[in-house]
Design an enzyme around this catalytic site. Structure first.
Site, PDB file in Angstrom:
ATOM      1  N   LYS A 164      50.462  33.777  45.039  1.00  0.00           N
ATOM      2  CA  LYS A 164      50.492  34.679  44.143  1.00  0.00           C
ATOM      3  C   LYS A 164      51.239  34.379  42.980  1.00  0.00           C
ATOM      4  O   LYS A 164      50.678  34.659  41.885  1.00  0.00           O
ATOM      5  CB  LYS A 164      50.534  36.121  44.552  1.00  0.00           C
ATOM      6  CG  LYS A 164      49.446  36.769  45.300  1.00  0.00           C
ATOM      7  CD  LYS A 164      48.177  36.616  44.893  1.00  0.00           C
ATOM      8  CE  LYS A 164      46.959  37.594  45.654  1.00  0.00           C
ATOM      9  NZ  LYS A 164      45.848  37.245  44.901  1.00  0.00           N
ATOM     10  N   ASP A 191      32.204  32.406  50.346  1.00  0.00           N
ATOM     11  CA  ASP A 191      33.355  32.384  51.057  1.00  0.00           C
ATOM     12  C   ASP A 191      34.288  31.319  49.930  1.00  0.00           C
ATOM     13  O   ASP A 191      34.078  30.293  49.426  1.00  0.00           O
ATOM     14  CB  ASP A 191      33.392  31.329  52.232  1.00  0.00           C
ATOM     15  CG  ASP A 191      34.504  31.112  52.808  1.00  0.00           C
ATOM     16  OD1 ASP A 191      35.863  31.605  52.202  1.00  0.00           O
ATOM     17  OD2 ASP A 191      34.696  30.744  53.990  1.00  0.00           O
ATOM     18  N   TYR A 238      51.696  34.074  51.399  1.00  0.00           N
ATOM     19  CA  TYR A 238      50.903  34.850  50.600  1.00  0.00           C
ATOM     20  C   TYR A 238      51.667  35.178  49.189  1.00  0.00           C
ATOM     21  O   TYR A 238      50.809  34.696  48.239  1.00  0.00           O
ATOM     22  CB  TYR A 238      50.716  36.260  51.152  1.00  0.00           C
ATOM     23  CG  TYR A 238      50.033  37.216  50.122  1.00  0.00           C
ATOM     24  CD1 TYR A 238      48.522  37.159  50.058  1.00  0.00           C
ATOM     25  CD2 TYR A 238      50.638  38.206  49.726  1.00  0.00           C
ATOM     26  CE1 TYR A 238      48.151  38.070  49.266  1.00  0.00           C
ATOM     27  CE2 TYR A 238      49.960  39.211  48.532  1.00  0.00           C
ATOM     28  CZ  TYR A 238      48.706  39.158  48.347  1.00  0.00           C
ATOM     29  OH  TYR A 238      48.225  40.208  47.740  1.00  0.00           O
ATOM     30  N   SER A 289      46.887  39.331  41.145  1.00  0.00           N
ATOM     31  CA  SER A 289      48.237  38.990  42.119  1.00  0.00           C
ATOM     32  C   SER A 289      48.708  40.014  42.922  1.00  0.00           C
ATOM     33  O   SER A 289      47.771  40.662  43.264  1.00  0.00           O
ATOM     34  CB  SER A 289      49.290  38.237  40.881  1.00  0.00           C
ATOM     35  OG  SER A 289      50.365  37.687  41.195  1.00  0.00           O
TER      36      SER A 289
END
Length: 253
Positions: free
Chosen positions: A162, A62, A158, A144
């Protein structure tokens, strides 16, 4: 006898990660891949790599859990020593991740932390743990997203992470130069996988929007990405360093 080269691919059991692992194996490299929960899918990928004549191993990880990294790399070190008689591997591909599509005003602190932990904190410290085992002249490929260049509503958390990965990679290229380790980013555009609930595979309205705004006129597929990562794991890519390679078919040009 030429040394067998080895790549570690996080999130290598399904989707883009699986395609990366398979294409890397086609280049003649052995592969260690990680999976979060789907062990069956991971073992299917391992068997496919072994059928190519390469060694493969799957380990549960994880990448959000930084505290698990010591034990993970202890297992990696043991495997490397037992299999190759030397605790060294050549390429790290930081691919594991999940997505979220949520408007900025509805994004919670928990949502934000989830994205941060898996996409930048996890990548940052997993790489830190990996470097002592990375061969001189090896490489790091961070995954990315095109969303760090262009903006689509619902991806602020998100995409922000990135963007951080893009900056982090340039610093890796500078600070690991003493080991001649190259660090690059591959930034996929919209790809039809189960990522983020399978939006790019199942949502026909979104697929049409993507296709209309992509120069090559379609949504990406996993096989569009894997070969690029595999190429960066070869000597042909030895002079590419600190770069962001967007593989998006020319979206939002």
């Amino acid at each position: 006898m030429e040394k067998r080269k080895l790549a570690l691919v996080t999130g290598g059991s399904r989707g883009l990660g699986k395609e990366m692992a398979l294409r890397i194996a086609e280049k003649g490299l052995d592969v260690i891949l990680t999976y979060h929960a789907n062990q069956d899918a991971a073992m299917n990928t391992v068997r496919a790599i072994e059928e190519m004549g390469q060694k493969a191993m799957a380990i549960q990880l994880d990448t959000r859990n930084v505290n698990s990294f010591d034990a993970f790399f202890k297992e990696i070190r043991t495997y490397l020593e037992e299999t190759y008689s030397k605790p060294v591997f050549d390429y790290l591909i930081n691919n594991a991740g999940t997505g979220i599509y949520k408007p900025f005003l509805e994004t919670t602190e928990s949502d934000f932390d989830e994205m941060m932990n898996i996409h930048i904190k996890g990548v940052y410290f997993l790489t830190q743990h990996a470097v002592p085992l990375l061969a001189n002249g090896g490489g790091i490929i961070n995954i990315s997203s095109g969303l760090a260049r262009f903006s689509l509503p619902g991806s602020s958390a998100y995409a922000s992470m990135k963007g951080a990965v893009d900056v982090f990679t340039r610093y890796l290229a500078m600070e690991l130069s003493n080991k001649k380790i190259r660090a690059n980013v591959v930034a996929p555009g919209a790809v039809a996988t189960d990522f983020g609930g399978g939006e790019n595979k199942e949502n026909e309205k979104k697929r049409a929007l993507i296709s209309q705004n992509t120069a090559l006129g379609r949504v990406g597929e996993p096989e569009d990405i894997g070969g690029i990562v595999a190429f960066l794991c070869t000597e042909d890519a030895r002079w590419i360093n600190g770069q962001r390679i967007e593989a998006s078919g020319g979206i939002m040009l």
